[in-house]
Design a protein around this motif. Structure first.
Motif, PDB file in Angstrom:
ATOM      1  N   PHE A 101       0.811  -1.224   0.000  1.00 45.70           N
ATOM      2  CA  PHE A 101       0.000   0.000   0.000  1.00 45.70           C
ATOM      3  C   PHE A 101       0.842   1.271   0.000  1.00 45.70           C
ATOM      4  O   PHE A 101       0.373   2.341   0.368  1.00 45.70           O
ATOM      5  CB  PHE A 101      -0.975  -0.025   1.182  1.00 45.70           C
ATOM      6  CG  PHE A 101      -1.981  -1.131   1.082  1.00 45.70           C
ATOM      7  CD1 PHE A 101      -2.982  -1.090   0.131  1.00 45.70           C
ATOM      8  CD2 PHE A 101      -1.907  -2.232   1.910  1.00 45.70           C
ATOM      9  CE1 PHE A 101      -3.898  -2.121   0.008  1.00 45.70           C
ATOM     10  CE2 PHE A 101      -2.822  -3.270   1.805  1.00 45.70           C
ATOM     11  CZ  PHE A 101      -3.815  -3.221   0.850  1.00 45.70           C
ATOM     12  N   PHE A 116      -5.331   1.747   3.356  1.00 43.41           N
ATOM     13  CA  PHE A 116      -6.309   0.898   2.672  1.00 43.41           C
ATOM     14  C   PHE A 116      -7.616   1.653   2.465  1.00 43.41           C
ATOM     15  O   PHE A 116      -8.200   1.622   1.377  1.00 43.41           O
ATOM     16  CB  PHE A 116      -6.565  -0.371   3.483  1.00 43.41           C
ATOM     17  CG  PHE A 116      -7.571  -1.296   2.867  1.00 43.41           C
ATOM     18  CD1 PHE A 116      -7.171  -2.283   1.978  1.00 43.41           C
ATOM     19  CD2 PHE A 116      -8.924  -1.179   3.151  1.00 43.41           C
ATOM     20  CE1 PHE A 116      -8.101  -3.136   1.386  1.00 43.41           C
ATOM     21  CE2 PHE A 116      -9.865  -2.022   2.568  1.00 43.41           C
ATOM     22  CZ  PHE A 116      -9.446  -3.004   1.688  1.00 43.41           C
ATOM     23  N   GLN A 119      -7.369   4.251  -0.261  1.00 40.68           N
ATOM     24  CA  GLN A 119      -7.502   3.675  -1.600  1.00 40.68           C
ATOM     25  C   GLN A 119      -8.951   3.294  -1.891  1.00 40.68           C
ATOM     26  O   GLN A 119      -9.405   3.400  -3.032  1.00 40.68           O
ATOM     27  CB  GLN A 119      -6.574   2.469  -1.738  1.00 40.68           C
ATOM     28  CG  GLN A 119      -5.107   2.834  -1.746  1.00 40.68           C
ATOM     29  CD  GLN A 119      -4.211   1.680  -2.150  1.00 40.68           C
ATOM     30  OE1 GLN A 119      -4.670   0.583  -2.443  1.00 40.68           O
ATOM     31  NE2 GLN A 119      -2.906   1.923  -2.161  1.00 40.68           N
TER      32      GLN A 119
END
Length: 203
Positions: A101, A116, A119
Protein backbone atom coordinates in the motif's frame (compact mmCIF):
# COMPACT_ATOMS: atom_id res chain seq x y z
CA UNK A 1 2.40 -29.29 4.24
CA UNK A 2 -0.32 -26.98 5.46
CA UNK A 3 -3.64 -28.49 6.39
CA UNK A 4 -6.58 -27.71 4.07
CA UNK A 5 -9.32 -25.35 5.28
CA UNK A 6 -11.87 -26.99 7.50
CA UNK A 7 -15.58 -26.33 7.98
CA UNK A 8 -16.86 -26.99 11.48
CA UNK A 9 -20.44 -26.71 12.71
CA UNK A 10 -21.13 -24.82 15.89
CA UNK A 11 -24.46 -24.34 17.65
CA UNK A 12 -23.97 -20.65 18.32
CA UNK A 13 -27.14 -18.60 18.77
CA UNK A 14 -27.18 -15.18 17.15
CA UNK A 15 -27.51 -12.59 19.89
CA UNK A 16 -28.66 -8.96 19.61
CA UNK A 17 -25.89 -6.46 18.88
CA UNK A 18 -24.58 -5.01 22.19
CA UNK A 19 -23.91 -1.27 22.58
CA UNK A 20 -20.30 -0.23 22.04
CA UNK A 21 -18.37 0.91 25.09
CA UNK A 22 -18.40 4.67 25.40
CA UNK A 23 -21.15 5.12 22.83
CA UNK A 24 -24.90 5.32 22.68
CA UNK A 25 -26.86 2.09 22.30
CA UNK A 26 -27.60 1.30 18.64
CA UNK A 27 -30.99 2.01 17.18
CA UNK A 28 -33.42 -0.90 17.10
CA UNK A 29 -32.90 -3.02 14.02
CA UNK A 30 -35.21 -5.22 11.98
CA UNK A 31 -35.11 -8.88 13.06
CA UNK A 32 -32.66 -11.09 11.23
CA UNK A 33 -34.32 -14.07 9.62
CA UNK A 34 -31.16 -16.16 9.31
CA UNK A 35 -30.36 -19.64 10.62
CA UNK A 36 -29.87 -19.46 14.40
CA UNK A 37 -26.58 -21.37 14.24
CA UNK A 38 -23.17 -20.59 12.83
CA UNK A 39 -20.63 -22.73 11.03
CA UNK A 40 -16.91 -22.00 11.33
CA UNK A 41 -14.45 -21.74 8.46
CA UNK A 42 -10.91 -22.45 9.64
CA UNK A 43 -7.66 -22.28 7.69
CA UNK A 44 -4.38 -23.10 9.38
CA UNK A 45 -2.48 -22.07 6.25
CA UNK A 46 -3.98 -18.55 6.32
CA UNK A 47 -4.21 -18.36 10.11
CA UNK A 48 -7.92 -17.50 10.40
CA UNK A 49 -11.23 -18.63 11.81
CA UNK A 50 -14.47 -17.09 10.51
CA UNK A 51 -17.96 -17.82 11.86
CA UNK A 52 -20.80 -17.52 9.36
CA UNK A 53 -24.47 -18.53 9.01
CA UNK A 54 -25.04 -22.25 8.78
CA UNK A 55 -26.21 -23.21 5.30
CA UNK A 56 -24.30 -20.45 3.47
CA UNK A 57 -21.66 -21.46 0.91
CA UNK A 58 -17.96 -20.86 1.68
CA UNK A 59 -15.63 -20.72 -1.33
CA UNK A 60 -11.82 -20.72 -1.16
CA UNK A 61 -9.95 -19.27 -4.17
CA UNK A 62 -7.52 -21.40 -6.15
CA UNK A 63 -3.89 -20.36 -5.94
CA UNK A 64 -2.29 -17.40 -4.11
CA UNK A 65 -4.72 -14.55 -3.52
CA UNK A 66 -5.50 -11.90 -0.91
CA UNK A 67 -8.96 -13.51 -0.78
CA UNK A 68 -9.08 -16.08 2.01
CA UNK A 69 -12.74 -17.05 1.74
CA UNK A 70 -15.96 -15.77 0.16
CA UNK A 71 -19.19 -16.72 1.94
CA UNK A 72 -22.69 -16.10 0.59
CA UNK A 73 -26.22 -17.44 0.75
CA UNK A 74 -26.30 -18.24 -2.96
CA UNK A 75 -23.85 -20.83 -4.30
CA UNK A 76 -20.63 -19.18 -5.46
CA UNK A 77 -20.98 -17.78 -8.97
CA UNK A 78 -24.77 -17.74 -9.04
CA UNK A 79 -26.09 -14.56 -10.58
CA UNK A 80 -28.50 -12.40 -8.65
CA UNK A 81 -31.58 -12.31 -10.85
CA UNK A 82 -32.62 -8.71 -10.24
CA UNK A 83 -29.13 -7.24 -10.50
CA UNK A 84 -28.95 -6.13 -6.86
CA UNK A 85 -25.89 -6.71 -4.70
CA UNK A 86 -25.67 -10.17 -3.13
CA UNK A 87 -25.32 -10.63 0.61
CA UNK A 88 -21.66 -11.58 0.99
CA UNK A 89 -19.03 -12.03 3.69
CA UNK A 90 -15.43 -11.89 2.42
CA UNK A 91 -12.12 -12.09 4.26
CA UNK A 92 -8.93 -10.80 2.67
CA UNK A 93 -5.38 -10.89 4.07
CA UNK A 94 -2.46 -8.95 2.60
CA UNK A 95 1.07 -10.05 3.50
CA UNK A 96 3.76 -7.37 3.26
CA UNK A 97 0.97 -4.82 3.60
CA UNK A 98 3.22 -1.78 4.09
CA UNK A 99 4.91 -2.15 0.71
CA UNK A 100 1.72 -3.24 -1.01
CA UNK A 101 0.00 0.00 0.00
CA UNK A 102 2.92 2.33 -0.66
CA UNK A 103 4.18 2.75 2.91
CA UNK A 104 7.62 2.27 4.44
CA UNK A 105 8.34 -1.28 5.52
CA UNK A 106 6.97 -2.11 8.95
CA UNK A 107 4.56 0.83 9.05
CA UNK A 108 2.25 0.89 12.11
CA UNK A 109 -0.99 -1.02 11.73
CA UNK A 110 -3.13 2.11 11.95
CA UNK A 111 -1.23 3.63 9.01
CA UNK A 112 -1.76 0.47 6.97
CA UNK A 113 -5.50 0.50 7.73
CA UNK A 114 -5.69 4.22 6.95
CA UNK A 115 -3.98 3.76 3.60
CA UNK A 116 -6.31 0.90 2.67
CA UNK A 117 -9.33 3.09 3.39
CA UNK A 118 -7.77 5.96 1.41
CA UNK A 119 -7.50 3.67 -1.60
CA UNK A 120 -11.08 2.54 -1.03
CA UNK A 121 -12.31 6.16 -1.16
CA UNK A 122 -10.04 6.97 -4.12
CA UNK A 123 -11.77 4.18 -6.02
CA UNK A 124 -15.17 5.75 -5.34
CA UNK A 125 -16.16 4.21 -1.99
CA UNK A 126 -17.56 6.25 0.91
CA UNK A 127 -16.58 5.64 4.54
CA UNK A 128 -19.61 6.66 6.60
CA UNK A 129 -18.08 6.10 10.03
CA UNK A 130 -14.99 4.52 11.59
CA UNK A 131 -14.15 3.64 15.18
CA UNK A 132 -11.51 1.64 17.08
CA UNK A 133 -12.69 -1.91 17.61
CA UNK A 134 -10.98 -4.94 19.18
CA UNK A 135 -11.96 -8.44 18.08
CA UNK A 136 -10.63 -11.58 19.80
CA UNK A 137 -7.64 -9.61 21.09
CA UNK A 138 -6.84 -8.05 17.70
CA UNK A 139 -7.01 -4.25 17.97
CA UNK A 140 -8.36 -2.77 14.77
CA UNK A 141 -11.09 -0.63 13.27
CA UNK A 142 -14.78 -1.05 12.50
CA UNK A 143 -16.00 0.95 9.51
CA UNK A 144 -19.35 1.36 7.80
CA UNK A 145 -19.16 2.19 4.13
CA UNK A 146 -20.81 2.14 0.74
CA UNK A 147 -19.31 1.37 -2.62
CA UNK A 148 -20.37 0.81 -6.22
CA UNK A 149 -18.73 -1.98 -8.19
CA UNK A 150 -17.70 -1.75 -11.89
CA UNK A 151 -21.14 -3.11 -12.89
CA UNK A 152 -22.85 -0.18 -11.16
CA UNK A 153 -24.18 -2.27 -8.26
CA UNK A 154 -24.14 -0.51 -4.88
CA UNK A 155 -23.08 -2.34 -1.72
CA UNK A 156 -23.57 -1.20 1.89
CA UNK A 157 -21.07 -2.81 4.22
CA UNK A 158 -19.48 -3.24 7.61
CA UNK A 159 -15.71 -3.71 7.53
CA UNK A 160 -13.36 -4.88 10.23
CA UNK A 161 -9.72 -4.01 9.57
CA UNK A 162 -6.64 -4.93 11.59
CA UNK A 163 -2.92 -5.21 10.88
CA UNK A 164 -0.37 -7.32 12.73
CA UNK A 165 3.23 -8.15 11.80
CA UNK A 166 2.77 -6.31 8.49
CA UNK A 167 -0.25 -8.46 7.57
CA UNK A 168 -3.54 -6.63 6.95
CA UNK A 169 -6.82 -8.49 7.50
CA UNK A 170 -10.04 -7.01 6.11
CA UNK A 171 -13.44 -8.59 6.65
CA UNK A 172 -16.20 -7.29 4.36
CA UNK A 173 -19.83 -7.92 5.35
CA UNK A 174 -22.01 -6.44 2.63
CA UNK A 175 -25.58 -6.36 1.38
CA UNK A 176 -27.81 -4.25 -0.88
CA UNK A 177 -28.54 -0.91 0.82
CA UNK A 178 -32.24 -1.75 1.17
CA UNK A 179 -31.44 -5.08 2.87
CA UNK A 180 -28.50 -3.99 5.02
CA UNK A 181 -30.36 -3.18 8.24
CA UNK A 182 -31.97 -6.62 8.23
CA UNK A 183 -28.45 -8.11 8.28
CA UNK A 184 -26.65 -5.63 10.54
CA UNK A 185 -26.94 -7.70 13.74
CA UNK A 186 -25.87 -10.85 11.91
CA UNK A 187 -22.85 -9.08 10.41
CA UNK A 188 -21.91 -7.79 13.87
CA UNK A 189 -21.99 -11.32 15.24
CA UNK A 190 -19.72 -12.53 12.43
CA UNK A 191 -17.27 -9.68 13.09
CA UNK A 192 -17.01 -10.13 16.86
CA UNK A 193 -16.32 -13.87 16.41
CA UNK A 194 -13.60 -13.37 13.78
CA UNK A 195 -10.10 -14.61 14.65
CA UNK A 196 -7.96 -12.93 11.97
CA UNK A 197 -4.50 -13.83 13.29
CA UNK A 198 -4.52 -17.45 14.45
CA UNK A 199 -0.93 -18.65 14.34
CA UNK A 200 -0.65 -22.41 14.69
CA UNK A 201 2.69 -23.36 16.34
CA UNK A 202 4.80 -25.90 14.50
CA UNK A 203 4.74 -29.36 16.07
Amino acid sequence: PSSPPELRQAAIPIAPMPPQEGGAPPAAQAPVTEPQALAVFESEARGVRVAYPEGWAATVPDGPSPYVVTIQREPSGEQVADGSAPVVIELLKYAGASGRFGLEAGAPGDEVVGRFLEQFTESGGRVLRKEPFTVQGAAGWLAEAEGTDPLGVTHHMLLYLAAENDVLAVLFCQAPPEAFEAHRALFHEVIIRLEPFVYVPES
